[in-house]
Design a protein around this motif. Structure first.
Motif, mmCIF file in Angstrom:
data_model
loop_
_atom_site.group_PDB
_atom_site.id
_atom_site.type_symbol
_atom_site.label_atom_id
_atom_site.label_comp_id
_atom_site.label_asym_id
_atom_site.label_seq_id
_atom_site.Cartn_x
_atom_site.Cartn_y
_atom_site.Cartn_z
ATOM 1 N N SER A 115 1.102 -1.114 -0.133
ATOM 2 C CA SER A 115 0.220 -0.333 -0.157
ATOM 3 C C SER A 115 0.498 1.292 0.353
ATOM 4 O O SER A 115 1.867 1.306 0.064
ATOM 5 C CB SER A 115 -0.610 0.306 1.228
ATOM 6 O OG SER A 115 0.347 0.357 2.230
ATOM 7 N N ILE A 116 -0.083 2.870 -0.596
ATOM 8 C CA ILE A 116 0.991 3.613 -0.161
ATOM 9 C C ILE A 116 0.017 4.650 0.045
ATOM 10 O O ILE A 116 -1.510 4.024 0.419
ATOM 11 C CB ILE A 116 0.921 3.980 -2.179
ATOM 12 C CG1 ILE A 116 0.168 4.417 -2.728
ATOM 13 C CG2 ILE A 116 2.329 3.235 -2.582
ATOM 14 C CD1 ILE A 116 0.440 5.224 -3.726
ATOM 15 N N THR A 117 0.629 5.344 0.496
ATOM 16 C CA THR A 117 -0.099 6.509 1.537
ATOM 17 C C THR A 117 0.310 7.759 1.074
ATOM 18 O O THR A 117 0.573 8.312 0.759
ATOM 19 C CB THR A 117 0.220 6.288 3.199
ATOM 20 O OG1 THR A 117 0.042 5.585 3.618
ATOM 21 C CG2 THR A 117 -0.997 7.469 3.990
ATOM 22 N N LEU A 118 -1.660 8.937 0.768
ATOM 23 C CA LEU A 118 -0.999 9.803 0.117
ATOM 24 C C LEU A 118 -1.703 10.745 1.437
ATOM 25 O O LEU A 118 -1.849 10.686 2.449
ATOM 26 C CB LEU A 118 -2.225 10.261 -1.431
ATOM 27 C CG LEU A 118 -2.771 9.648 -2.109
ATOM 28 C CD1 LEU A 118 -3.374 9.357 -3.343
ATOM 29 C CD2 LEU A 118 -1.041 8.776 -2.994
ATOM 30 N N MET A 163 1.744 0.736 -10.573
ATOM 31 C CA MET A 163 0.533 0.115 -9.684
ATOM 32 C C MET A 163 0.064 -0.890 -9.886
ATOM 33 O O MET A 163 -0.066 -1.809 -10.199
ATOM 34 C CB MET A 163 -0.207 1.280 -9.047
ATOM 35 C CG MET A 163 0.443 2.183 -7.509
ATOM 36 S SD MET A 163 -0.517 2.017 -6.456
ATOM 37 C CE MET A 163 -1.567 1.647 -5.897
ATOM 38 N N THR A 164 0.019 -1.230 -12.004
ATOM 39 C CA THR A 164 -1.152 -2.402 -11.746
ATOM 40 C C THR A 164 -0.321 -3.113 -13.078
ATOM 41 O O THR A 164 1.203 -2.624 -14.302
ATOM 42 C CB THR A 164 -2.247 -1.372 -13.273
ATOM 43 O OG1 THR A 164 -1.275 -0.815 -14.359
ATOM 44 C CG2 THR A 164 -2.626 -0.412 -11.997
ATOM 45 N N THR A 165 -0.060 -4.375 -13.289
ATOM 46 C CA THR A 165 -0.108 -5.113 -14.135
ATOM 47 C C THR A 165 0.001 -4.975 -15.412
ATOM 48 O O THR A 165 0.497 -5.712 -16.174
ATOM 49 C CB THR A 165 -0.113 -6.851 -13.430
ATOM 50 O OG1 THR A 165 -2.268 -7.149 -13.352
ATOM 51 C CG2 THR A 165 -0.003 -6.713 -12.173
ATOM 52 N N LYS A 166 -0.613 -4.353 -15.809
ATOM 53 C CA LYS A 166 -1.221 -4.127 -17.305
ATOM 54 C C LYS A 166 0.234 -3.043 -17.834
ATOM 55 O O LYS A 166 0.322 -2.674 -18.987
ATOM 56 C CB LYS A 166 -2.220 -3.188 -17.505
ATOM 57 C CG LYS A 166 -3.768 -4.068 -17.850
ATOM 58 C CD LYS A 166 -4.782 -3.602 -18.134
ATOM 59 C CE LYS A 166 -6.040 -4.235 -18.204
ATOM 60 N NZ LYS A 166 -7.219 -4.363 -18.158
ATOM 61 N N THR A 191 7.832 1.251 1.768
ATOM 62 C CA THR A 191 7.865 0.775 1.273
ATOM 63 C C THR A 191 6.569 0.803 -0.056
ATOM 64 O O THR A 191 5.829 0.546 0.630
ATOM 65 C CB THR A 191 7.523 -1.100 2.025
ATOM 66 O OG1 THR A 191 8.758 -0.992 3.016
ATOM 67 C CG2 THR A 191 8.197 -1.993 0.659
ATOM 68 N N ALA A 192 6.917 0.436 -1.136
ATOM 69 C CA ALA A 192 6.267 0.825 -2.156
ATOM 70 C C ALA A 192 5.151 -0.675 -2.471
ATOM 71 O O ALA A 192 5.704 -1.717 -2.665
ATOM 72 C CB ALA A 192 6.797 1.154 -3.754
ATOM 73 N N PRO A 193 4.257 -0.643 -2.996
ATOM 74 C CA PRO A 193 3.633 -1.947 -3.227
ATOM 75 C C PRO A 193 3.641 -2.234 -4.843
ATOM 76 O O PRO A 193 4.966 -1.833 -5.212
ATOM 77 C CB PRO A 193 2.081 -1.246 -3.711
ATOM 78 C CG PRO A 193 2.355 0.004 -3.584
ATOM 79 C CD PRO A 193 3.032 0.360 -2.856
ATOM 80 N N GLY A 194 3.937 -3.473 -5.188
ATOM 81 C CA GLY A 194 3.984 -4.324 -6.316
ATOM 82 C C GLY A 194 3.512 -4.235 -7.079
ATOM 83 O O GLY A 194 1.913 -3.914 -6.548
ATOM 84 N N PRO A 195 3.268 -3.947 -8.555
ATOM 85 C CA PRO A 195 1.897 -4.087 -9.672
ATOM 86 C C PRO A 195 0.982 -4.993 -8.716
ATOM 87 O O PRO A 195 1.280 -6.058 -8.097
ATOM 88 C CB PRO A 195 2.457 -4.295 -10.914
ATOM 89 C CG PRO A 195 4.305 -3.968 -10.067
ATOM 90 C CD PRO A 195 4.882 -4.584 -9.094
#
Length: 305
Positions: A115-118, A163-166, A191-195
């Motif tokens: 997850s990320i937090t804006l 952030m997206t697998t596409k 820690t940044a999220p994976g796609p």
């Protein structure tokens, strides 16, 4: 002959009579006022007792509904996200909501990539130009920003590119994006999220302050762009999020611009959290809906599976 002393005594008697009359009149008026105030007090006390009982009853019903959702939720979502990945975006949401949604995604067979937090800076009009410029500068090679020029869409386009697998951003490209956003104060370090295949954007209630409407619009457009960038997204918020200055309220009123995005306006409840996971499955099926307890939740409390 009437003497001066007689006049003085007569005048004194008149004033004394007036004083006695005023006192007696005031006493009667005071008694009536006290009686009226006492009656109003008793009436208000009864109303308070009635409203308190109604509130306690509603709280008991909500607690029972949450307990029911917690017990049947895992069975309701079991296997629905098998083999799928989910990333979360915190945009003013509650940590408890995030933890509950993550747990349900796992019970549905899905994998949470992180997850990320804006920060509040994302929705600050004074920093819109900076975020727009950053989106163009940090965009990975080969990726494209949306044609729309509003800040929410551009920020969502940048986030969607990593952030997206596409999308096929490399680890170095993703790292550069997260570092650039964190250094500028638009996301919290971490820690940044994976796609992921699917995105959940968690928000709180209505936005606050003079720029509340603008801030809500940025989050609504950001979530809608994340929906278009991947296999689907759900915008889930708490009470108040479906108001005119809430991200969900803005998203539901935006028409075609956010038509593919699913929304849930009561993620603070057990039912709302289950609805969020069911809405992710709905997104995989190419559908979208508006769920929750607000009058704008046109598709009811939860998606049908």
């Amino acid at each position: 002959m009437i003497s001066l002393r007689y006049h003085a005594i007569s005048i004194a008697a008149v004033f004394l009579a007036l004083a006695v009359g005023v006192v007696l009149g005031a006493s009667g008026l005071s008694d009536r006022l006290l009686s009226a105030v006492s009656t109003d007090r008793d009436s208000l006390s009864t109303q308070v007792d009635t409203l308190t009982a109604q509130r306690d009853g509603l709280l008991d019903q909500q607690a029972a509904a949450d307990q029911f959702a917690a017990r049947v939720g895992p069975a309701a979502v079991a296997g629905l996200l098998s083999g799928r990945s989910v990333a979360l975006v915190q945009a003013g949401g509650d940590q408890t909501d995030q933890e509950s949604v993550i747990r349900l995604v796992g019970q549905a067979g899905g994998t949470v990539t992180g997850s990320i937090t804006l920060t509040d800076a994302v929705g600050d009009p004074a920093r819109a130009d900076q975020l727009n410029e950053l989106a163009a500068r940090l965009l990975p090679a080969g990726a494209q920003l949306p044609a729309a020029s509003d800040t929410g869409s551009l920020a969502g386009g940048l986030l969607g590119s990593v952030m997206t697998t596409k999308n096929a951003a490399t680890a170095d490209q993703s790292g550069a994006v997260w570092k650039g956003l964190a250094d500028a104060g638009f996301v919290q370090p971490g820690t940044a999220p994976g796609p992921a295949d699917l995105i959940v954007v968690l928000t709180g209630g209505a936005q606050q302050g003079a720029d509340a409407g603008d801030s809500a619009a940025v989050l609504a457009r950001l979530a809608a762009q994340l929906d278009r960038a991947g296999s689907g997204a759900v915008l889930a918020g708490r009470d108040g999020s479906a108001s005119a200055t809430g991200p969900i309220g803005v998203a539901r009123a935006a028409g075609a611009a956010t038509a593919g995005l699913s929304t849930v306006d009561d993620v603070q409840t057990g039912t709302g959290r289950v609805a969020t996971v069911l809405a992710l499955k709905e997104q995989l099926d190419g559908k979208a809906g508006s769920y929750g307890t607000d009058r704008t939740a046109s598709n009811g409390a939860v998606p049908t599976t």
